[in-house]
Design an enzyme around this catalytic site. Structure first.
Site, PDB file in Angstrom:
ATOM      1  N   ASP A 168     -12.750  10.169  -4.300  1.00  0.00           N
ATOM      2  CA  ASP A 168     -12.235   9.501  -5.502  1.00  0.00           C
ATOM      3  C   ASP A 168     -11.636  10.546  -6.460  1.00  0.00           C
ATOM      4  O   ASP A 168     -10.557  10.353  -7.017  1.00  0.00           O
ATOM      5  CB  ASP A 168     -13.409   8.759  -6.177  1.00  0.00           C
ATOM      6  CG  ASP A 168     -12.950   7.641  -7.089  1.00  0.00           C
ATOM      7  OD1 ASP A 168     -11.784   7.210  -6.987  1.00  0.00           O
ATOM      8  OD2 ASP A 168     -13.773   7.181  -7.908  1.00  0.00           O
ATOM      9  N   HIS A 251      -4.718   4.968  -5.609  1.00  0.00           N
ATOM     10  CA  HIS A 251      -5.593   3.813  -5.815  1.00  0.00           C
ATOM     11  C   HIS A 251      -4.895   2.507  -5.415  1.00  0.00           C
ATOM     12  O   HIS A 251      -5.566   1.549  -5.023  1.00  0.00           O
ATOM     13  CB  HIS A 251      -6.106   3.757  -7.256  1.00  0.00           C
ATOM     14  CG  HIS A 251      -7.373   4.535  -7.454  1.00  0.00           C
ATOM     15  ND1 HIS A 251      -7.389   5.899  -7.573  1.00  0.00           N
ATOM     16  CD2 HIS A 251      -8.679   4.133  -7.506  1.00  0.00           C
ATOM     17  CE1 HIS A 251      -8.643   6.312  -7.710  1.00  0.00           C
ATOM     18  NE2 HIS A 251      -9.453   5.259  -7.669  1.00  0.00           N
ATOM     19  N   HIS A 254      -5.579   2.273  -1.863  1.00  0.00           N
ATOM     20  CA  HIS A 254      -6.980   1.825  -1.744  1.00  0.00           C
ATOM     21  C   HIS A 254      -7.049   0.302  -1.832  1.00  0.00           C
ATOM     22  O   HIS A 254      -7.702  -0.365  -1.025  1.00  0.00           O
ATOM     23  CB  HIS A 254      -7.836   2.447  -2.849  1.00  0.00           C
ATOM     24  CG  HIS A 254      -9.125   1.723  -3.073  1.00  0.00           C
ATOM     25  ND1 HIS A 254      -9.222   0.626  -3.908  1.00  0.00           N
ATOM     26  CD2 HIS A 254     -10.362   1.897  -2.544  1.00  0.00           C
ATOM     27  CE1 HIS A 254     -10.470   0.157  -3.869  1.00  0.00           C
ATOM     28  NE2 HIS A 254     -11.178   0.922  -3.059  1.00  0.00           N
ATOM     29  N   HIS A 268     -15.505   3.280  -1.542  1.00  0.00           N
ATOM     30  CA  HIS A 268     -14.313   3.360  -2.397  1.00  0.00           C
ATOM     31  C   HIS A 268     -13.591   4.709  -2.228  1.00  0.00           C
ATOM     32  O   HIS A 268     -12.398   4.765  -1.954  1.00  0.00           O
ATOM     33  CB  HIS A 268     -14.746   3.143  -3.855  1.00  0.00           C
ATOM     34  CG  HIS A 268     -13.672   3.392  -4.868  1.00  0.00           C
ATOM     35  ND1 HIS A 268     -12.718   2.451  -5.187  1.00  0.00           N
ATOM     36  CD2 HIS A 268     -13.390   4.487  -5.644  1.00  0.00           C
ATOM     37  CE1 HIS A 268     -11.904   2.952  -6.106  1.00  0.00           C
ATOM     38  NE2 HIS A 268     -12.291   4.185  -6.396  1.00  0.00           N
TER      39      HIS A 268
HETATM   40 ZN   LIG Z   1     -11.528   5.345  -8.003  1.00  0.00          ZN
END
Ligand SMILES: [Zn+2]
Length: 366
Positions: A168, A251, A254, A268
């Protein structure tokens, strides 16, 4: 046009600081309503006696999912109580629930992470999920008054969480840079400050320098300077860096991946890491930088291929649909760039990121 950066009230990090809530004076004799996951029950048991000398702590068990129904349930628990602070003990979802409840009751709140799997602890925004596990809403409430990160607790947690947190945090620099380049607003709604950019850059440097040794330390349950730096990078620097620096393609990718059921076993940060690789391809970063990021991911065990995130049979149509769904949302962070992106272009970049990852695996195994 204005620049904006936001921060938590105070950030504490150290081994064993949970024993006395880091000696925070403001908690003296206050009533703290602590929301916890099951994994936090042992920590409460260990520390309850000490805590009661400082403040009045009452705890309740979090259901595990941050849904509107769960938030309503917690709010009901608080109705007839006098509470000065809400506290969250656990991972990202319990933090998000506590943050939302604190917002509804206009209360200050503390965050006490038991894992360093995401950069959620220091921020003001919460992700609310629907009953199917999809994202129902993003709510911005307020930043925590206190964030207490006990490095002993993080060192004792399974190492996959720390590695995911590094995934992340790996995105933070590149997404902040892309927001800046495209003159897009950051997550807290302003344009980027030099401070946010410096924090995002430092976050990346710490990962490159200390990431692998931090992983080794965590695998062995040892708190070392490397682990300490990486916890700070994954929790504080990445949190400040993304909220005040901005999110972008990594992201966004993601979010595309979460539309594919094959990736649901991934954390995540693991999906974000593959998003970073795709981001680097789309923004045509220098080869040396791309190699550095791949080498880092390989060294700590972050995904570098689609198979690594569960997509073994690549169905181009399916990938394209997953990407189109995110692109069709005008509020998605995937639009924070100055490129012309089509679903096909993004799928091609994902396939290229995967191909490089596979080639490198082949080269390593000879
Ligand atoms: Zn994140």
């Amino acid at each position: 046009m204005y620049r904006k950066a936001i921060f938590p009230g105070s950030y504490y990090q150290g081994e064993g600081l949970i024993r006395d809530f880091a000696g925070i004076d403001a908690l003296k004799d206050k009533r703290v309503f602590l929301l916890t996951t099951r994994s936090g029950l042992g920590i409460i048991e260990e520390n309850a006696e000490n805590w009661q000398k400082i403040c009045h702590v009452e705890h309740a068990l979090f259901s595990g999912e941050c849904t509107f129904a769960e938030i309503d349930r917690i709010c009901d628990l608080l109705k007839d109580r006098t509470v000065d602070y809400i506290a969250a003990l656990g991972g990202g979802k319990v933090m998000d629930a506590a943050r939302t409840v604190a917002g509804r009751y206009n209360l200050k709140y503390l965050i006490i992470p038991t894992i360093a799997a995401t950069d959620a602890p220091c921020v003001s925004a919460s992700v609310i999920y629907n009953d199917q596990g999809g994202v129902a809403d993003y709510l911005v409430t307020r930043s925590p008054s206190y964030v207490l990160v006990d490095t002993r607790i993080i060192a004792n947690a399974p190492v996959r969480f720390l590695v995911s947190g590094m995934g992340d945090a790996l995105a933070t620099r590149f997404e902040a840079e892309e927001c800046c380049r495209a003159n897009r607003r950051n997550v807290c709604g302003g344009f980027n400050t030099k401070a946010a950019m410096a924090i995002a850059g430092l976050c990346y440097e710490i990962l490159m320098e200390h990431g692998l040794n931090a992983k080794t330390a965590c695998e062995n349950g040892i708190v070392t300077p490397a682990l300490d730096y990486v916890i700070e990078a994954a929790t504080l620097l990445s949190g400040l860096g993304f909220e005040s620096g901005g999110l972008s393609i990594a992201h966004g990718i993601h979010d595309c991946l979460t539309n594919l059921h094959q990736t649901h076993g991934c954390h995540h940060g693991e999906k974000v890491a593959f998003g970073v690789l795709t981001h680097l391809i789309l923004t045509d970063k220098p080869r040396a930088l791309v190699d550095e990021v791949y080498s880092f991911c390989e060294s700590v065990g972050l995904p570098v291929t689609l198979a690594d995130i569960g997509i073994t049979d690549v169905d181009e149509r399916e990938l394209c649909d997953a990407v189109s769904l995110v692109l069709s949302n005008p509020a998605s962070y995937i639009h924070n760039h100055c490129l012309h992106l089509t679903p096909e272009g993004i799928v091609n970049a994902m396939k290229m990121a995967d191909a490089i990852g596979r080639r490198r695996k082949q080269e390593r195994t000879g």
